[in-house]
Design a protein around this motif. Structure first.
Motif, PDB file in Angstrom:
ATOM      1  N   GLN A 110       0.771  -1.209  -0.171  1.00  0.00           N
ATOM      2  CA  GLN A 110       0.010   0.100  -0.140  1.00  0.00           C
ATOM      3  C   GLN A 110       0.900   1.176  -0.205  1.00  0.00           C
ATOM      4  O   GLN A 110       0.180   2.230  -0.367  1.00  0.00           O
ATOM      5  N   GLU A 111       2.018   1.272   0.527  1.00  0.00           N
ATOM      6  CA  GLU A 111       3.021   2.090   0.494  1.00  0.00           C
ATOM      7  C   GLU A 111       3.781   2.492  -0.839  1.00  0.00           C
ATOM      8  O   GLU A 111       4.648   3.220  -1.021  1.00  0.00           O
ATOM      9  N   GLY A 112       3.607   1.419  -1.771  1.00  0.00           N
ATOM     10  CA  GLY A 112       4.001   1.598  -2.938  1.00  0.00           C
ATOM     11  C   GLY A 112       5.506   0.921  -3.140  1.00  0.00           C
ATOM     12  O   GLY A 112       6.247   0.842  -4.110  1.00  0.00           O
ATOM     13  N   ARG A 113       5.815  -0.048  -2.157  1.00  0.00           N
ATOM     14  CA  ARG A 113       6.869  -0.754  -1.872  1.00  0.00           C
ATOM     15  C   ARG A 113       6.762  -2.035  -2.207  1.00  0.00           C
ATOM     16  O   ARG A 113       6.730  -3.314  -1.500  1.00  0.00           O
ATOM     17  N   GLY A 114       6.281  -2.391  -3.601  1.00  0.00           N
ATOM     18  CA  GLY A 114       5.651  -3.539  -4.072  1.00  0.00           C
ATOM     19  C   GLY A 114       6.924  -4.722  -4.010  1.00  0.00           C
ATOM     20  O   GLY A 114       6.602  -5.744  -3.721  1.00  0.00           O
ATOM     21  N   LYS A 115       8.156  -4.471  -4.391  1.00  0.00           N
ATOM     22  CA  LYS A 115       9.143  -5.304  -4.445  1.00  0.00           C
ATOM     23  C   LYS A 115       9.528  -5.825  -3.068  1.00  0.00           C
ATOM     24  O   LYS A 115       9.645  -7.190  -2.821  1.00  0.00           O
ATOM     25  N   GLU A 116       9.322  -4.997  -2.040  1.00  0.00           N
ATOM     26  CA  GLU A 116       9.685  -5.314  -0.509  1.00  0.00           C
ATOM     27  C   GLU A 116       8.504  -6.316  -0.231  1.00  0.00           C
ATOM     28  O   GLU A 116       8.639  -7.288   0.423  1.00  0.00           O
ATOM     29  N   ALA A 117       7.443  -6.055  -0.591  1.00  0.00           N
ATOM     30  CA  ALA A 117       5.952  -6.511  -0.406  1.00  0.00           C
ATOM     31  C   ALA A 117       6.109  -8.010  -0.828  1.00  0.00           C
ATOM     32  O   ALA A 117       5.839  -9.136   0.077  1.00  0.00           O
ATOM     33  N   ALA A 118       6.273  -8.056  -1.935  1.00  0.00           N
ATOM     34  CA  ALA A 118       6.433  -9.551  -2.773  1.00  0.00           C
ATOM     35  C   ALA A 118       7.752 -10.470  -2.237  1.00  0.00           C
ATOM     36  O   ALA A 118       7.555 -11.383  -1.968  1.00  0.00           O
ATOM     37  N   ALA A 119       8.832  -9.647  -1.576  1.00  0.00           N
ATOM     38  CA  ALA A 119       9.827 -10.694  -0.984  1.00  0.00           C
ATOM     39  C   ALA A 119       9.269 -11.062   0.436  1.00  0.00           C
ATOM     40  O   ALA A 119       9.497 -12.434   0.714  1.00  0.00           O
ATOM     41  N   ALA A 120       8.606 -10.126   1.052  1.00  0.00           N
ATOM     42  CA  ALA A 120       7.873 -10.703   2.431  1.00  0.00           C
ATOM     43  C   ALA A 120       7.187 -11.759   2.030  1.00  0.00           C
ATOM     44  O   ALA A 120       6.960 -12.811   2.967  1.00  0.00           O
ATOM     45  N   TRP A 121       6.189 -11.696   0.926  1.00  0.00           N
ATOM     46  CA  TRP A 121       5.245 -12.887   0.862  1.00  0.00           C
ATOM     47  C   TRP A 121       6.033 -13.953   0.537  1.00  0.00           C
ATOM     48  O   TRP A 121       5.556 -15.224   0.995  1.00  0.00           O
ATOM     49  N   GLN A 122       6.905 -13.948  -0.122  1.00  0.00           N
ATOM     50  CA  GLN A 122       7.661 -15.115  -0.558  1.00  0.00           C
ATOM     51  C   GLN A 122       8.231 -15.988   0.601  1.00  0.00           C
ATOM     52  O   GLN A 122       8.354 -17.033   0.670  1.00  0.00           O
ATOM     53  N   VAL A 123       8.786 -15.142   1.629  1.00  0.00           N
ATOM     54  CA  VAL A 123       9.551 -15.623   2.767  1.00  0.00           C
ATOM     55  C   VAL A 123       8.351 -16.490   3.528  1.00  0.00           C
ATOM     56  O   VAL A 123       8.545 -17.462   3.897  1.00  0.00           O
ATOM     57  N   MET A 124       7.075 -15.641   3.501  1.00  0.00           N
ATOM     58  CA  MET A 124       6.198 -16.417   4.204  1.00  0.00           C
ATOM     59  C   MET A 124       5.665 -17.553   3.398  1.00  0.00           C
ATOM     60  O   MET A 124       5.529 -18.631   4.333  1.00  0.00           O
ATOM     61  N   LEU A 125       5.727 -17.607   2.102  1.00  0.00           N
ATOM     62  CA  LEU A 125       5.377 -19.121   1.685  1.00  0.00           C
ATOM     63  C   LEU A 125       6.409 -20.062   2.018  1.00  0.00           C
ATOM     64  O   LEU A 125       5.970 -21.272   2.089  1.00  0.00           O
TER      65      LEU A 125
END
Length: 249
Positions: A110-125
């Motif tokens: 939501q803050e526009g930090r899409g790459k960081e968000a995707a990386a965090a979700w990948q770690v979750m997976l």
């Protein structure tokens, strides 16, 4: 006198509310009712119930994560600073709490930090058990973030890479670069205004730059684009409030 098995959810909730009205210090009662409010999308009631449970029965990761979800729900899905505080508290108590991790990644998106968000979700997976109910939500969020990156989505404000690149510049050059990027985003939104996430990035960027008047003006323009009674306007108003902004007439 009615058998609980024959009661509707609304009747059961009403009975619980009557019990808590008479016994407001029953922490377990608030703990039981809070997630029911959450499922009923009574978000403000859920947040109050979670706060009561935490106050009376102590902190727990589940309660803090539930509180964060309730705050975000009340703000139309925006993960505000208050919601982030609750999710971070949950992770301090239980680093494996999936709900808190998911919503903190959503805050990055939501803050526009899409790459960081995707990386965090990948770690979750990589950490979630195969049967976790959160796997589907994470995969869906990753697919959405990937499609936005692939399509170029909307213009965005400066990200962490841009800030790193700016760190070696003189203060004057750094400020000029960031101002140019934010002005570019503002111009993009004037041409293509129906971009809710773009508006939120613009408002946040102005706040970070200390330009409160421009942030408030951008917030007002965003609401005007979608209409004061729209769902987007409610999200913008809640988002602005999380940044300390109020909408002017």
């Amino acid at each position: 006198a009615k058998n609980p098995a024959d009661s509707s959810v609304d009747e059961l909730v009403a009975r619980a509310e009557a019990h808590l009205a008479a016994n407001p210090s029953d922490g377990r009662g608030w703990d039981v009712l809070a997630p029911v409010y959450l499922r009923m999308q009574r978000f403000a009631d859920a947040a109050a119930a979670y706060r009561n449970a935490i106050r009376l029965d102590g902190d727990s990761a589940v309660r803090q994560a539930g509180l964060g979800e309730a705050i975000a729900g009340a703000a139309g899905g925006i993960v505000s600073a208050d919601a982030q505080d609750a999710f971070e508290a949950a992770l301090r108590l239980d680093p494996a709490n999936a709900k808190a991790s998911f919503y903190l990644a959503m805050a990055l998106a939501q803050e526009g930090r899409g790459k960081e968000a995707a990386a965090a979700w990948q770690v979750m997976l990589g950490k979630l058990p195969p049967d976790s109910p959160w796997r589907g939500a994470v995969e869906q969020a990753l697919a959405k973030s990937g499609s936005e990156v692939a399509s170029g989505a909307a213009a965005k404000g400066p990200d962490t890479g841009d800030v790193d690149a700016a760190s070696s510049m003189s203060p004057q050059d750094r400020e000029a670069m960031i101002n140019t990027m934010v002005a570019g985003l503002d111009d993009k939104l004037r041409q293509n205004p129906r971009d809710p996430e773009g508006w939120m990035r613009l408002v946040r960027s102005y706040v970070v730059l200390g330009k409160t008047d421009q942030a408030r003006d951008a917030l007002g323009r965003a609401i005007a684009v979608f209409g004061a009674d729209s769902d987007e306007a409610k999200k913008f108003t809640a988002f602005g409030a999380s940044l300390g902004l109020t909408v002017t007439e």
